[in-house]
Design a protein around this motif. Structure first.
Motif: not given
Length: 158
Positions: A34-62
């Protein structure tokens, strides 16, 4: 007989001890999974959040670069108008209610209509505000189209 009972009791104690350890091992494994599954989910959420922040920053810069470019063009036009190198022309027509009884069949002042000196600063302020509003709206549209669809909806566990 006592020895047989003693051996039976020792075997039962060993069996209960082994069963207890096996249950603890199974519980520990399920908690680990259960802890490994939760850690995997948190890693995926962090990755998606990072991509979304990068996309937001790219839009803002443009959009910020585009806004700065439009404002620089507006400032250059403002300086050219102030220096007399360019003129702001306005499309205008004379109203039909003007008196034509004077007998003159021409226009008294045939020069092109132009903004007055008092109206020019307002014109440039409005152009700047229009550019800012346009870039803000386009940025929000980009965010809604490119970033928001990537957000995952939370699921409810039954």
């Amino acid at each position: 007989m006592r020895e047989g009972t003693f051996i039976l009791v020792v075997c039962l104690v060993a069996w209960f001890g082994f069963d207890l350890l096996q249950g603890q091992r199974d519980t520990a494994r399920s908690e680990r999974d259960a802890a490994l599954f939760e850690a995997s989910g948190l890693r995926e959420a962090a990755r998606i959040s990072g991509e979304m922040l990068a996309e937001r920053d790219a839009i803002d810069l443009q959009r910020t670069q585009e806004l700065n470019h439009e404002r620089a063009e507006n400032d250059a036009l403002r300086l050219d108008v102030a220096a007399g190198r360019k003129r702001l022309r306005v499309t205008a027509t004379c109203s039909a209610s003007m008196s034509t009884s004077a007998g003159a069949s021409g226009v008294a002042d045939a020069a092109a209509a132009e903004l007055t000196a008092d109206a020019r600063p307002d014109y440039f302020t409005l152009v700047d505000q229009l550019a800012l509003s346009k870039k803000m709206i386009l940025g929000l549209q980009d965010h809604a189209l490119r970033v928001c669809p990537r957000q995952t909806q939370p699921t409810l566990n039954p």
